[in-house]
Design a protein around this motif. Sequence first.
Motif, short mmCIF file in Angstrom:
data_model
loop_
_atom_site.label_atom_id
_atom_site.label_comp_id
_atom_site.label_asym_id
_atom_site.label_seq_id
_atom_site.Cartn_x
_atom_site.Cartn_y
_atom_site.Cartn_z
N LEU A 1 0.83 -1.20 0.00
CA LEU A 1 0.00 0.00 0.00
C LEU A 1 0.87 1.26 0.00
N TRP A 2 1.90 1.27 0.84
CA TRP A 2 2.79 2.44 0.91
C TRP A 2 3.52 2.66 -0.41
N ASN A 3 4.01 1.56 -1.01
CA ASN A 3 4.71 1.68 -2.30
C ASN A 3 3.78 2.11 -3.42
N GLY A 4 2.48 1.89 -3.25
CA GLY A 4 1.53 2.30 -4.27
C GLY A 4 1.17 3.77 -4.23
N LEU A 5 1.59 4.47 -3.18
CA LEU A 5 1.31 5.90 -3.07
C LEU A 5 2.20 6.69 -4.00
N ARG A 6 1.66 7.77 -4.53
CA ARG A 6 2.47 8.68 -5.32
C ARG A 6 3.48 9.37 -4.39
N GLY A 7 4.62 9.74 -4.93
CA GLY A 7 5.69 10.31 -4.11
C GLY A 7 5.28 11.52 -3.31
N ASN A 8 4.50 12.42 -3.90
CA ASN A 8 4.11 13.63 -3.17
C ASN A 8 3.19 13.30 -2.00
N VAL A 9 2.40 12.23 -2.12
CA VAL A 9 1.53 11.83 -1.01
C VAL A 9 2.36 11.29 0.14
N ARG A 10 3.37 10.49 -0.16
CA ARG A 10 4.25 9.99 0.89
C ARG A 10 4.95 11.14 1.61
N ARG A 11 5.38 12.15 0.85
CA ARG A 11 6.02 13.31 1.48
C ARG A 11 5.05 14.07 2.38
N GLU A 12 3.81 14.22 1.93
CA GLU A 12 2.80 14.90 2.74
C GLU A 12 2.55 14.15 4.05
N ILE A 13 2.48 12.85 3.98
CA ILE A 13 2.23 12.04 5.17
C ILE A 13 3.40 12.17 6.15
N ARG A 14 4.62 12.08 5.63
CA ARG A 14 5.79 12.21 6.51
C ARG A 14 5.81 13.59 7.17
#
Length: 327
Positions: free
Chosen positions: A151-164
């Motif tokens: 699930l985490w790898n399926g996120l777009r990069g900008n979404v992962r940055r927003e979550i972090r």
Amino acid sequence: MSTATLTRARITPRRAPRETDRAGTIFQQPWWLDAVAPGHWSEATVERDGRTVARLPYVVRGRRGLRMLTQSTMTQTLGPWVERSEVDGGRALGQEHELLAELERKLPPALAFSQQFSPAILNALPFAWAGYRIEVRYTYRLHGLRSTDELWNGLRGNVRREIRKARKRLDVVEDLGVDRFYDVLSKTYARQGLPAPRSLAALERLDEACAHRRAGAILFARDDAGQVHAGVWVVWDRQSAYYMLAGADPDLRNSGASSLLVWEAIARAREHADAFDFHGSMLQPIERFFRAFGARQTPYLSVTRMSPALRAGLTARSALRQLAARR
């Protein structure tokens, strides 16, 4: 469904629901319908050998003589449930046609019908044959929620940055109450110059029904100063979790709270279902946001019908408005 007015039809509100859920989605359950449309819903049913093999719940709206069969604004999809056939191929489809056609015939007379069917029902041919209009719409769904890494790898990069980014300054909490959620939801619509689409009383009624069955959660993103940046409301059944409502404080929009809450909602959903439905949307900015979580485009059907009299009336009203605008 006859296109005569509902004044000649007898519509009896359903009794209090049993505690055991019926087959179908959470939105088709009697307890859900009692919460979102108390005293204003009923259903067509088909029985075989003393058991229900097909259901079509509906909400009744409109003044006497101008009523329509529809669904609650707090329900993305409704439509029929049909028991899965034990036979294969064309015979199974033929049986489904028969059950859907019988449900349609059992609908009470109304000037209009308008529902969005669950993605589980992509067969609306019997309704099309009966004169209904069928349109394809899209939601977005995640399937296979068991692997957090996937699930985490399926996120777009900008979404992962927003979550972090959001995790560094925000906590996700559940115990702030539906009134606090309503405040956040109202701010979202106030920014657009619109009133909140649901009343606090309606949200409280639904929250109580869901809490009684442990069928949902309201999540908040809160900072150290106690400010609520955003809130999301997710509900679930045995098949899927659903991203039902969300709101965010317009003055705190850049904190990444919305992305964090969607991710947390997906994580909580893993405990209850193996799919996560984003509940729409076909609005381009929202569609782009949902797609960024790796969700798949999933079709569902919008099924509508209007009586000739109602269609003529609406056409006339539109023409009068256009004439008034020219003047």
